[in-house]
Design a protein around this motif. Structure first.
Motif, short mmCIF file in Angstrom:
data_model
loop_
_atom_site.label_atom_id
_atom_site.label_comp_id
_atom_site.label_asym_id
_atom_site.label_seq_id
_atom_site.Cartn_x
_atom_site.Cartn_y
_atom_site.Cartn_z
N THR A 94 0.84 -1.18 0.00
CA THR A 94 0.00 0.00 0.00
C THR A 94 0.88 1.24 0.00
O THR A 94 2.12 1.15 0.09
CB THR A 94 -0.92 0.01 1.23
OG1 THR A 94 -1.81 1.11 1.13
CG2 THR A 94 -0.10 0.14 2.51
N TRP A 95 0.24 2.39 -0.10
CA TRP A 95 0.99 3.65 -0.03
C TRP A 95 1.29 3.97 1.44
O TRP A 95 0.44 3.83 2.31
CB TRP A 95 0.18 4.80 -0.65
CG TRP A 95 0.03 4.69 -2.14
CD1 TRP A 95 -1.07 4.30 -2.82
CD2 TRP A 95 1.04 4.95 -3.11
NE1 TRP A 95 -0.84 4.29 -4.16
CE2 TRP A 95 0.46 4.70 -4.39
CE3 TRP A 95 2.37 5.36 -3.05
CZ2 TRP A 95 1.16 4.85 -5.57
CZ3 TRP A 95 3.07 5.51 -4.24
CH2 TRP A 95 2.47 5.26 -5.48
N ARG A 96 2.54 4.40 1.67
CA ARG A 96 2.93 4.84 3.00
C ARG A 96 3.44 6.28 2.89
O ARG A 96 3.80 6.77 1.82
CB ARG A 96 4.05 3.95 3.57
CG ARG A 96 3.53 2.61 4.07
CD ARG A 96 2.71 2.78 5.35
NE ARG A 96 2.37 1.48 5.92
CZ ARG A 96 1.22 0.88 5.75
NH1 ARG A 96 0.32 1.44 4.95
NH2 ARG A 96 0.97 -0.27 6.33
N GLN A 97 3.50 6.96 4.04
CA GLN A 97 3.81 8.39 4.06
C GLN A 97 5.19 8.65 4.66
O GLN A 97 5.56 8.09 5.69
CB GLN A 97 2.74 9.13 4.88
CG GLN A 97 2.92 10.63 4.92
CD GLN A 97 1.73 11.31 5.56
OE1 GLN A 97 0.79 11.69 4.89
NE2 GLN A 97 1.77 11.41 6.88
N ARG A 98 5.95 9.50 3.96
CA ARG A 98 7.24 9.95 4.51
C ARG A 98 7.01 11.13 5.45
O ARG A 98 5.91 11.69 5.52
CB ARG A 98 8.18 10.35 3.37
CG ARG A 98 8.58 9.20 2.43
CD ARG A 98 9.64 9.67 1.45
NE ARG A 98 10.08 8.57 0.59
CZ ARG A 98 9.56 8.30 -0.61
NH1 ARG A 98 8.57 9.06 -1.08
NH2 ARG A 98 10.03 7.30 -1.31
N LYS A 99 8.10 11.52 6.10
CA LYS A 99 8.02 12.63 7.05
C LYS A 99 7.58 13.92 6.35
O LYS A 99 6.83 14.73 6.91
CB LYS A 99 9.38 12.83 7.73
CG LYS A 99 9.36 13.94 8.79
CD LYS A 99 10.72 14.07 9.47
CE LYS A 99 10.69 15.19 10.52
NZ LYS A 99 12.01 15.33 11.19
N ASP A 100 8.07 14.11 5.08
CA ASP A 100 7.72 15.34 4.35
C ASP A 100 6.33 15.30 3.73
O ASP A 100 5.92 16.22 3.02
CB ASP A 100 8.78 15.63 3.28
CG ASP A 100 8.87 14.53 2.23
OD1 ASP A 100 8.04 13.59 2.27
OD2 ASP A 100 9.77 14.60 1.36
N SER A 102 5.26 13.16 1.43
CA SER A 102 5.23 12.44 0.17
C SER A 102 4.90 10.97 0.42
O SER A 102 5.09 10.45 1.53
CB SER A 102 6.56 12.58 -0.56
OG SER A 102 7.61 12.01 0.21
N LEU A 103 4.43 10.30 -0.64
CA LEU A 103 4.01 8.91 -0.51
C LEU A 103 4.96 8.00 -1.28
O LEU A 103 5.54 8.40 -2.30
CB LEU A 103 2.59 8.74 -1.05
CG LEU A 103 1.49 9.55 -0.35
CD1 LEU A 103 0.15 9.30 -1.03
CD2 LEU A 103 1.40 9.22 1.13
N PHE A 104 5.10 6.78 -0.84
CA PHE A 104 5.84 5.76 -1.57
C PHE A 104 5.10 4.44 -1.42
O PHE A 104 4.36 4.22 -0.46
CB PHE A 104 7.29 5.65 -1.05
CG PHE A 104 7.40 5.10 0.34
CD1 PHE A 104 7.69 3.77 0.57
CD2 PHE A 104 7.21 5.93 1.46
CE1 PHE A 104 7.79 3.27 1.86
CE2 PHE A 104 7.31 5.44 2.75
CZ PHE A 104 7.60 4.09 2.95
N TRP A 105 5.29 3.59 -2.45
CA TRP A 105 4.60 2.30 -2.45
C TRP A 105 5.44 1.29 -1.68
O TRP A 105 6.61 1.06 -2.02
CB TRP A 105 4.36 1.83 -3.88
CG TRP A 105 3.54 0.58 -3.97
CD1 TRP A 105 3.98 -0.68 -4.16
CD2 TRP A 105 2.11 0.49 -3.85
NE1 TRP A 105 2.94 -1.58 -4.18
CE2 TRP A 105 1.77 -0.88 -4.00
CE3 TRP A 105 1.10 1.41 -3.64
CZ2 TRP A 105 0.46 -1.33 -3.95
CZ3 TRP A 105 -0.20 0.96 -3.59
CH2 TRP A 105 -0.53 -0.39 -3.73
N ALA A 106 4.85 0.73 -0.65
CA ALA A 106 5.63 -0.12 0.26
C ALA A 106 5.04 -1.52 0.34
O ALA A 106 3.82 -1.70 0.33
CB ALA A 106 5.65 0.50 1.65
#
Length: 645
Positions: A94-100, A102-106
């Motif tokens: 699923t999509w996860r969230q970075r501190k800034d 932004s999203l990345f697929w994890a």
């Protein structure tokens, strides 16, 4: 007691060091641990690189900092921990969230950690960043979706590279043209060879101007492309400039969409619009003519009415004045009847009462109707009727109307002293009836549409004959209702016209059409007590005067309530009721009259301006025995009352 996750021959302190290195030093994989409540306790470098949180940010924070606000609202952190606690293991992508933000697929793997006694001591979580893989997968799907859309839309893509002079063309577009074996890469000259020779200079010029103008100027046009069999199809072309890489050359990428069907439909639409505009113009001329024709009889009627009001006239003068009014009313009634007839026939509201009949008898009745007009114009009518009976199955009233309209039309458009010919003949199982004149004739273009509504306006050189030009349209509709056909031909202007009706010949006719009795000819045997109820004071008084002159005892009321009260006291034999009364409508008044003993058996006659079949049906259901449409023919009314008496 649970088995160890990893077996090793190394001492425990070396195994512990390896675990530390795996969890803390690996950068490509995010690894961290939490306590049983989901508070982060260990955070490796891979997690820091991937998620943007430092160890100082993460350790001591709840695992929820790694989820988006929407995921938190959906209860994901607690749900995921709960699944791992229940099943020992939980994984998902699923999509996860970075501190800034932004999203990345994890891809994540969450494992519940338990000690040798089975007590939950925390969770481990391993995260792999698959964003690039996800984007590549998405690009592949988008490309396939683009291909599907292009196939569905009958379109194709191409890319022109001015720096190399080559055009890359998708196979779908070449397939649309039937060139399945064409190369996927070609020169601009080869591409222009696919364009229709008539459009080739324009397309080449467009490409040259697009190249000279450079980025920011799209290329848009419609052009014909040659198919493999040599025929051409229309395509809409739209192309924009772009770069495939930041430092790459400019390329022109376009889409060609097959618009052949739209072009064909557009041509048909233009023709339809032209026809509608032409019909609209004829309609406007017709409405102007209608206004003119309705005003014509109103002038003498008004003058006659003023004369009767202000002058002292002798009996002969009154007689002449009343004859003028009657003639003009008949003329107006004819105009309105033509309009209503055409409307009823076109809407399928006319029911034919067919029976076997000899068309020669129909001719006789029609000639009798039109003879006054022919005599007034000093024309000569010749009849050439078949020797054998011309048996057809039809409605006598409507067929008389057909033949009468054709004769009337011929007389109107033939100069005074002209010749008319009516002919019937039997040919090939059909009866042919033709009306020929030596009148003004018509152009072939008018002959082709002379039976259309409103076509008459262009044909007549003047309006001295009167009429609305609806007669021929009605002829066509009535003949087709009889299963026949009607045609027109003319040698041109000034060379006369011929109209021909074709009907099926009956091989074994049944009962022939007998003349119907004329109720108006019946003598008045005894006077009737008649009550007229109409809120139009003038109309009610004129009808009362006419019936009184015919020997009947007549009373008049202008409202339903007064009429009902008077009817109980006087018990009339006959009621003439207007339907559109202001207080209680005529249908309701009829029901009330039927309900009271004094008038239950009286004859109820509706006299109304409503002429639709549903109006007649409603009136009959209300208790009326007869239904007359205004303006009522006085002779017909007298005949009806004679039958009642």
């Amino acid at each position: 007691m649970p088995k160890p996750y990893m077996a090793s021959s190394l001492p425990d302190h070396q195994v512990a060091e390896l675990h530390r290195l795996m969890s803390e030093e690996i950068k490509e994989v995010g690894v961290f641990f939490t306590d049983p409540d989901g508070v982060i306790t260990v955070w490796n470098r891979g997690a820091e690189e991937m998620k943007g949180f430092t160890a100082q940010d993460a350790i001591g924070s709840p695992i929820s900092i790694l989820y988006t606000d929407e995921q938190k609202l959906q209860g994901w952190p607690a749900h995921n921990l709960g699944e791992a606690k229940k099943n020992g293991f939980y994984k998902e992508e699923t999509w996860r969230q970075r501190k800034d933000g932004s999203l990345f697929w994890a891809r994540i793997a969450l494992t519940a950690l338990r000690d040798h006694s089975g007590t939950l001591i925390g969770f481990s979580k391993v995260t792999v960043d698959l964003t690039d893989h996800k984007r590549l997968e998405s690009c592949v799907r988008e490309r396939e979706e683009t291909r599907r859309i292009l196939r569905t839309a009958n379109a194709g893509m191409w890319t022109w590279r001015p720096d190399t002079g080559q055009i890359e063309v998708c196979a779908n577009f070449m397939g649309l043209l039937g060139h399945h074996d064409a190369p996927a890469v070609m020169t601009l000259a080869q591409w222009l060879g696919l364009v229709s020779p008539a459009d080739r200079p324009q397309v080449a010029g467009k490409f040259a101007r697009a190249q000279a103008a450079g980025p920011g100027t799209p290329l848009v046009m419609e052009t014909r492309m040659r198919q493999k069999d040599g025929s051409c199809r229309w395509f809409y072309m739209h192309a924009d400039w772009s770069r495939e890489t930041d430092d790459g050359p400019d390329v022109l990428s376009g889409v060609n969409v097959d618009i052949q069907a739209l072009k064909t439909a557009g041509e048909g639409l233009r023709q339809a619009v032209d026809k509608l505009e032409e019909a609209d113009a004829r309609k406007d001329e017709f409405l102007a003519m209608l206004a003119h024709e309705l005003r014509n009889p109103l002038a003498p009627i008004r003058s006659a009415a003023e004369l009767l009001k202000v002058a002292r006239l002798d009996t002969a003068q009154v007689q002449r004045t009343s004859e003028i009014i009657a003639r003009q009313v008949d003329h107006m009634t004819g105009l309105v009847d033509d309009l209503l007839d055409v409307s009823r026939v076109n809407r399928g509201l006319v029911t034919l009462e067919k029976k076997p009949l000899d068309l020669r008898h129909i001719v006789t009745d029609a000639v009798e109707q039109v003879s006054p007009l022919i005599a007034a114009r000093r024309q000569r009518l010749s009849l050439e009727l078949s020797v054998l009976p011309a048996w057809v199955e039809g409605d006598p009233k409507r067929l008389v109307q057909v033949v009468g309209n054709l004769l009337n039309n011929a007389a109107k458009y033939t100069p005074e002293g002209g010749q008319l010919l009516l002919k019937t003949e039997l040919r090939g199982g059909h009866v042919l009836l033709s009306v020929t004149d030596d009148g003004i004739g018509m152009e072939p273009s008018l002959a082709a549409r002379v039976f259309d509504l409103f076509a008459q306006a262009e044909r007549t050189p003047d309006r001295s004959s009167g009429g609305l030009g609806l007669g021929l349209a009605l002829v066509k509709s009535l003949v087709e209702l009889h299963g026949g056909a009607v045609s027109c031909d003319s040698a041109g202007l000034g060379k006369g016209s011929r109209f021909t009706v074709q009907l099926a010949l009956l091989a074994r006719p049944g009962r022939s059409c007998e003349p119907e009795s004329d109720d108006a000819a019946l003598p008045v045997e005894k006077p009737l007590r008649v009550m007229i109820v109409d809120d139009n004071v003038d109309a009610a008084q004129m009808m009362a005067l006419f019936l009184q002159a015919s020997g009947h005892d007549v009373v008049v009321e202008h409202g339903a309530r007064q009429a009902l009260e008077r009817a109980r006291a006087e018990s009339p034999d006959v009621f003439l009721l207007d339907i559109g009364l202001p207080d209680v409508n005529g249908n309701e008044l009829a029901r009330l009259l039927r309900a009271q003993p004094q008038t239950a058996h009286a004859v109820l006659i509706a006299v109304t301006g409503y002429s639709q079949e549903r109006d007649r049906k409603t009136a009959m259901e209300a208790g009326f025995q007869h239904y007359l449409v205004k303006p009522v023919d006085p002779a017909k009314l007298v005949g009806l009352l004679a039958g009642v008496a």
